[in-house]
Design a protein around this motif. Sequence first.
Motif, short mmCIF file in Angstrom:
data_model
loop_
_atom_site.label_atom_id
_atom_site.label_comp_id
_atom_site.label_asym_id
_atom_site.label_seq_id
_atom_site.Cartn_x
_atom_site.Cartn_y
_atom_site.Cartn_z
N UNK A 46 0.83 -1.21 0.00
CA UNK A 46 0.00 0.00 0.00
C UNK A 46 0.86 1.26 0.00
N UNK A 47 1.93 1.22 0.78
CA UNK A 47 2.84 2.36 0.84
C UNK A 47 3.51 2.59 -0.51
N UNK A 48 3.87 1.51 -1.18
CA UNK A 48 4.48 1.63 -2.51
C UNK A 48 3.51 2.29 -3.49
N UNK A 49 2.23 1.89 -3.44
CA UNK A 49 1.23 2.50 -4.32
C UNK A 49 1.07 3.99 -4.03
N UNK A 50 1.06 4.34 -2.75
CA UNK A 50 0.91 5.73 -2.36
C UNK A 50 2.11 6.55 -2.81
N UNK A 51 3.29 6.00 -2.65
CA UNK A 51 4.50 6.73 -3.03
C UNK A 51 4.61 6.86 -4.55
N UNK A 52 4.05 5.91 -5.29
CA UNK A 52 4.14 5.95 -6.75
C UNK A 52 3.19 6.99 -7.35
N UNK A 53 2.11 7.30 -6.63
CA UNK A 53 1.15 8.27 -7.15
C UNK A 53 1.76 9.66 -7.11
N UNK A 54 1.61 10.42 -8.19
CA UNK A 54 2.17 11.77 -8.20
C UNK A 54 1.44 12.65 -7.19
N UNK A 55 2.19 13.42 -6.47
CA UNK A 55 1.60 14.31 -5.47
C UNK A 55 1.17 15.60 -6.15
N UNK A 56 -0.13 15.82 -6.18
CA UNK A 56 -0.66 17.03 -6.79
C UNK A 56 -0.93 18.04 -5.68
N UNK A 57 -0.53 19.26 -5.90
CA UNK A 57 -0.86 20.27 -4.89
C UNK A 57 -2.37 20.48 -4.86
N UNK A 58 -2.96 20.41 -3.70
CA UNK A 58 -4.40 20.53 -3.55
C UNK A 58 -4.77 21.98 -3.28
#
Length: 96
Positions: free
Chosen positions: A51-63
């Motif tokens: 789960x952590x790997x999936x979260x880290x792989x997702x690009x972080x978009x500024x909200x």
Amino acid sequence: MSVHDDITSVQRSLDDLNRSLGRLEHQLGSGGLEMRRVRLDADHLRESLALLRETAAAPAEPRRPDLVTISDKPYDFSLWTDTDDEGLGARDRHAP
């Protein structure tokens, strides 16, 4: 080290842990409560790392916060008629 490298390092450690647990199971048997708990904990760690790997792989978009438009026109004063004044009670009743 990057996050990806750290996750890969943790994955290698979990693989080593699983191999060591396999050797322990061979020596002690897998039917004991303690061995089952350790095996379940190791499986949970593996799932959590995935789960952590999936979260880290997702690009972080500024909200950006959602913007709310506030009108400049005056409020309708009929909204405040025939209402109780909060904390003061109704107009036709007296406080004890």
